[in-house]
Write a protein that holds these residues in place. Structure first.
Motif, PDB file in Angstrom:
ATOM      1  N   ASP A 166       0.721  -1.167   0.076  1.00  0.00           N
ATOM      2  CA  ASP A 166       0.004  -0.010   0.053  1.00  0.00           C
ATOM      3  C   ASP A 166       0.786   1.186   0.025  1.00  0.00           C
ATOM      4  O   ASP A 166       2.134   1.205   0.037  1.00  0.00           O
ATOM      5  CB  ASP A 166      -0.841  -0.103   1.196  1.00  0.00           C
ATOM      6  CG  ASP A 166      -0.021  -0.059   2.536  1.00  0.00           C
ATOM      7  OD1 ASP A 166       0.704   0.855   2.717  1.00  0.00           O
ATOM      8  OD2 ASP A 166      -0.598  -1.173   3.288  1.00  0.00           O
ATOM      9  N   ALA A 167       0.458   2.542  -0.126  1.00  0.00           N
ATOM     10  CA  ALA A 167       1.078   3.593  -0.402  1.00  0.00           C
ATOM     11  C   ALA A 167       1.852   3.914   0.910  1.00  0.00           C
ATOM     12  O   ALA A 167       3.065   4.320   0.734  1.00  0.00           O
ATOM     13  CB  ALA A 167      -0.024   4.716  -0.763  1.00  0.00           C
ATOM     14  N   GLU A 168       1.350   3.862   2.050  1.00  0.00           N
ATOM     15  CA  GLU A 168       2.186   4.079   3.419  1.00  0.00           C
ATOM     16  C   GLU A 168       3.247   3.155   3.403  1.00  0.00           C
ATOM     17  O   GLU A 168       4.357   3.622   3.898  1.00  0.00           O
ATOM     18  CB  GLU A 168       1.214   3.815   4.543  1.00  0.00           C
ATOM     19  CG  GLU A 168       1.556   4.300   5.961  1.00  0.00           C
ATOM     20  CD  GLU A 168       0.805   4.361   6.888  1.00  0.00           C
ATOM     21  OE1 GLU A 168       1.084   4.433   8.209  1.00  0.00           O
ATOM     22  OE2 GLU A 168      -0.412   4.138   6.697  1.00  0.00           O
ATOM     23  N   THR A 169       3.154   1.722   3.407  1.00  0.00           N
ATOM     24  CA  THR A 169       4.063   0.944   3.482  1.00  0.00           C
ATOM     25  C   THR A 169       5.176   1.182   2.411  1.00  0.00           C
ATOM     26  O   THR A 169       6.368   1.221   2.666  1.00  0.00           O
ATOM     27  CB  THR A 169       3.659  -0.743   3.289  1.00  0.00           C
ATOM     28  OG1 THR A 169       2.615  -0.594   4.130  1.00  0.00           O
ATOM     29  CG2 THR A 169       4.686  -1.527   3.380  1.00  0.00           C
ATOM     30  N   SER A 170       4.772   1.724   1.113  1.00  0.00           N
ATOM     31  CA  SER A 170       5.680   1.930  -0.036  1.00  0.00           C
ATOM     32  C   SER A 170       6.803   3.048   0.499  1.00  0.00           C
ATOM     33  O   SER A 170       7.604   2.822   0.439  1.00  0.00           O
ATOM     34  CB  SER A 170       4.950   2.036  -1.254  1.00  0.00           C
ATOM     35  OG  SER A 170       5.885   2.240  -2.160  1.00  0.00           O
ATOM     36  N   ARG A 171       6.004   4.020   1.048  1.00  0.00           N
ATOM     37  CA  ARG A 171       6.838   5.250   1.554  1.00  0.00           C
ATOM     38  C   ARG A 171       7.711   4.992   2.726  1.00  0.00           C
ATOM     39  O   ARG A 171       8.804   5.287   2.637  1.00  0.00           O
ATOM     40  CB  ARG A 171       5.751   6.464   1.719  1.00  0.00           C
ATOM     41  CG  ARG A 171       5.161   7.172   0.734  1.00  0.00           C
ATOM     42  CD  ARG A 171       4.364   8.300   1.431  1.00  0.00           C
ATOM     43  NE  ARG A 171       3.401   8.150   2.280  1.00  0.00           N
ATOM     44  CZ  ARG A 171       2.088   7.696   1.921  1.00  0.00           C
ATOM     45  NH1 ARG A 171       1.611   7.715   0.867  1.00  0.00           N
ATOM     46  NH2 ARG A 171       1.210   7.570   2.933  1.00  0.00           N
ATOM     47  N   PHE A 172       7.306   4.034   3.499  1.00  0.00           N
ATOM     48  CA  PHE A 172       8.122   3.725   4.600  1.00  0.00           C
ATOM     49  C   PHE A 172       9.294   2.875   4.055  1.00  0.00           C
ATOM     50  O   PHE A 172      10.604   2.979   4.509  1.00  0.00           O
ATOM     51  CB  PHE A 172       7.295   2.647   5.637  1.00  0.00           C
ATOM     52  CG  PHE A 172       8.117   2.276   6.685  1.00  0.00           C
ATOM     53  CD1 PHE A 172       8.426   2.932   7.850  1.00  0.00           C
ATOM     54  CD2 PHE A 172       8.794   0.870   6.795  1.00  0.00           C
ATOM     55  CE1 PHE A 172       9.234   2.561   8.876  1.00  0.00           C
ATOM     56  CE2 PHE A 172       9.431   0.622   7.619  1.00  0.00           C
ATOM     57  CZ  PHE A 172       9.749   1.400   8.686  1.00  0.00           C
ATOM     58  N   MET A 173       8.880   1.839   3.182  1.00  0.00           N
ATOM     59  CA  MET A 173      10.239   1.113   2.574  1.00  0.00           C
ATOM     60  C   MET A 173      11.166   1.864   2.049  1.00  0.00           C
ATOM     61  O   MET A 173      12.222   1.873   2.090  1.00  0.00           O
ATOM     62  CB  MET A 173       9.607   0.175   1.622  1.00  0.00           C
ATOM     63  CG  MET A 173       8.699  -1.021   2.392  1.00  0.00           C
ATOM     64  SD  MET A 173       9.601  -1.746   3.790  1.00  0.00           S
ATOM     65  CE  MET A 173      10.550  -3.130   2.659  1.00  0.00           C
ATOM     66  N   ASP A 174      10.537   2.956   1.233  1.00  0.00           N
ATOM     67  CA  ASP A 174      11.558   3.903   0.463  1.00  0.00           C
ATOM     68  C   ASP A 174      12.460   4.565   1.498  1.00  0.00           C
ATOM     69  O   ASP A 174      13.581   4.786   1.280  1.00  0.00           O
ATOM     70  CB  ASP A 174      10.564   5.197  -0.332  1.00  0.00           C
ATOM     71  CG  ASP A 174      10.118   4.349  -1.616  1.00  0.00           C
ATOM     72  OD1 ASP A 174      10.829   3.140  -2.202  1.00  0.00           O
ATOM     73  OD2 ASP A 174       9.228   4.904  -2.174  1.00  0.00           O
ATOM     74  N   ALA A 175      11.847   5.189   2.577  1.00  0.00           N
ATOM     75  CA  ALA A 175      12.446   6.033   3.381  1.00  0.00           C
ATOM     76  C   ALA A 175      13.430   4.952   4.104  1.00  0.00           C
ATOM     77  O   ALA A 175      14.617   5.307   4.437  1.00  0.00           O
ATOM     78  CB  ALA A 175      11.580   6.509   4.452  1.00  0.00           C
ATOM     79  N   ALA A 176      13.206   3.898   4.466  1.00  0.00           N
ATOM     80  CA  ALA A 176      13.973   2.933   5.167  1.00  0.00           C
ATOM     81  C   ALA A 176      15.311   2.626   4.272  1.00  0.00           C
ATOM     82  O   ALA A 176      16.484   2.454   4.606  1.00  0.00           O
ATOM     83  CB  ALA A 176      13.409   1.426   5.524  1.00  0.00           C
ATOM     84  N   VAL A 177      14.842   2.452   2.943  1.00  0.00           N
ATOM     85  CA  VAL A 177      16.262   2.000   2.025  1.00  0.00           C
ATOM     86  C   VAL A 177      16.878   3.359   1.942  1.00  0.00           C
ATOM     87  O   VAL A 177      18.255   3.211   1.856  1.00  0.00           O
ATOM     88  CB  VAL A 177      15.513   1.429   0.636  1.00  0.00           C
ATOM     89  CG1 VAL A 177      16.786   1.285  -0.467  1.00  0.00           C
ATOM     90  CG2 VAL A 177      15.029   0.060   0.839  1.00  0.00           C
ATOM     91  N   ARG A 178      16.112   4.666   1.706  1.00  0.00           N
ATOM     92  CA  ARG A 178      17.130   5.569   1.575  1.00  0.00           C
ATOM     93  C   ARG A 178      17.858   6.090   2.757  1.00  0.00           C
ATOM     94  O   ARG A 178      19.032   6.310   2.310  1.00  0.00           O
ATOM     95  CB  ARG A 178      16.129   6.831   1.262  1.00  0.00           C
ATOM     96  CG  ARG A 178      16.661   8.024   0.597  1.00  0.00           C
ATOM     97  CD  ARG A 178      15.604   9.111   0.234  1.00  0.00           C
ATOM     98  NE  ARG A 178      14.455   9.282   1.049  1.00  0.00           N
ATOM     99  CZ  ARG A 178      13.300   8.719   0.659  1.00  0.00           C
ATOM    100  NH1 ARG A 178      13.023   8.089  -0.150  1.00  0.00           N
ATOM    101  NH2 ARG A 178      12.256   8.983   1.702  1.00  0.00           N
ATOM    102  N   ASP A 179      17.278   5.868   3.987  1.00  0.00           N
ATOM    103  CA  ASP A 179      18.256   5.893   5.036  1.00  0.00           C
ATOM    104  C   ASP A 179      19.441   5.131   5.233  1.00  0.00           C
ATOM    105  O   ASP A 179      20.445   5.558   5.397  1.00  0.00           O
ATOM    106  CB  ASP A 179      17.387   5.789   6.418  1.00  0.00           C
ATOM    107  CG  ASP A 179      16.349   7.039   6.519  1.00  0.00           C
ATOM    108  OD1 ASP A 179      16.640   8.019   6.004  1.00  0.00           O
ATOM    109  OD2 ASP A 179      15.350   6.740   7.549  1.00  0.00           O
TER     110      ASP A 179
END
Length: 123
Positions: free
Chosen positions: A70-83
């Motif tokens: 879902d959009a929220e999980t995708s944003r979280f995953m993006d942030a985790a990988v980016r971090d």
């Protein structure tokens, strides 16, 4: 105790990390001056491509319920990988300008250590 991510979500994160690794090693390859360093970074870049393909195949074989994010999980995953990759990528860009092969190898080791820590977190 439940896992932080579903298997499908972890595989998507793994794909993103492999893409970041491929970009990192590709940049290091372009900047490396010594043939030995070029060979190492080419090998590591190519390994990231192989890993991406493996994770892609694993994701394709997962049940349908595991695939979508879902959009929220995708944003979280993006942030985790980016971090996870941001400090290493910034460090690599700075080191790449110097062409210091030893420093680039150390940055590569840091990237791999951070990747291991990330996967230990999501397992």
């Amino acid at each position: 105790m439940s896992n932080l991510f579903t298997l499908g979500e972890a595989l998507v994160a793994a794909q993103r990390i492999e893409l970041a690794g491929e970009a990192f090693y590709g940049e290091a390859l372009e900047r490396a001056k010594k043939p030995e360093a070029q060979e190492l970074f080419r090998f590591l870049r190519d390994q990231e491509r192989v890993h991406y393909a493996v994770f892609s195949e694993m994701l394709r074989s997962e049940p349908e319920g595991e695939k979508p994010l879902d959009a929220e999980t995708s944003r979280f995953m993006d942030a985790a990988v980016r971090d996870h990759t941001l400090s290493t990528a910034e460090k690599a860009r700075g080191l790449a300008a110097t062409g210091d092969a030893a420093a680039l190898v150390e940055a590569a080791l840091d990237f791999e250590r951070e990747t291991i820590r990330f996967f230990e977190t999501v397992k």
